[in-house]
Design a protein around this motif. Structure first.
Motif: not given
Lengths: 215, 10
Positions: A34-39, A102-110, A127-128
């Motif tokens: 389900r987590k993959t589907q939510e992502l 979180a990692a995708s968000l940080v990477l997107a901000l960079l 990225y996500l």
């Protein structure tokens, strides 16, 4: 629009329809993360924020609506449907997917094309999407054998990414200033994640055996 | 421009 991209979009659509079919027909979501589907729902919501502002083509708009609606339908089904949610492998689907967000968000901000809200969201969604399949692959490893609809789901998803890479190569050679390095690099990473799954999928298909992933 | 940046893709 080239044949690689159109074929890629179609296999992507097929992968989602296979999943909807599996859940609807078997009234079970065992083996599905389900987590993959939510992502994926997050990926589409973040990437298609421009659906109301940037009209590119009827095809583009319709496909965006279909992707968002079908993925949300799968998530709703796995969370809300009385019968289906009972078969959810809650104790197996334990990947800490918040780290991926979180990692995708940080990477997107960079790393992004332009520092605007829409561009950051777009880079975040790219990225996500590259790592969204990880909870599903971990769940497949844990559950050992893979029922063929879930295996086909991951297979079509991998095929969609592989076709998109061909699309980027094609566009790189046919369009002078085509630059999509963020999506290309991220797409390559994502396709690499599928590589080992494809290897075992092909072996099981060749030996006509059940798909067994090494623990 | 959208096409050049690949934003015309899904």
């Amino acid at each position: 629009m080239n044949i690689f991209r159109f074929a890629g979009d179609m296999t992507h659509l097929i992968s989602i329809l296979v999943l909807l079919l599996k859940i609807y027909a078997t009234k079970s979501c065992s083996g599905i993360s389900r987590k993959t589907q939510e992502l994926y729902a997050l990926v589409f919501l973040a990437r298609y924020v421009d659906i109301f502002t940037e009209f590119i083509s009827v095809y583009n708009t319709i496909m965006k609506i279909v992707f968002i609606a079908s993925t949300l339908a799968i998530v709703w089904c796995m969370r809300g449907h009385r019968v289906v949610r009972r078969s959810y492998d809650k104790e197996l689907d334990t990947f800490r997917h918040y780290f991926l967000i979180a990692a995708s968000l940080v990477l997107a901000l960079l790393v992004h094309e332009k520092f605007t809200f829409q561009e950051i969201l777009w880079a975040f969604s790219i990225y996500l999407e590259a790592v969204a399949i990880l909870p599903q692959l971990v769940l497949l490893q844990r559950s050992g054998n893979v029922d063929n609809l879930t295996g086909q789901y991951v297979f079509f998803l991998g095929a969609y990414r592989g076709l998109y890479i061909l699309n980027w190569i094609y566009r790189y050679f046919t369009e002078p200033h085509f630059s999509r390095w963020i999506a290309c690099v991220s797409g390559l990473v994502q396709t690499a994640l599928y590589a080992d799954f494809f290897y075992y999928y092909f072996l099981s298909w060749k030996n006509n055996a059940k798909l067994k992933l090494p623990a | 421009l959208l096409a050049l940046l690949g934003k015309d893709e899904l």
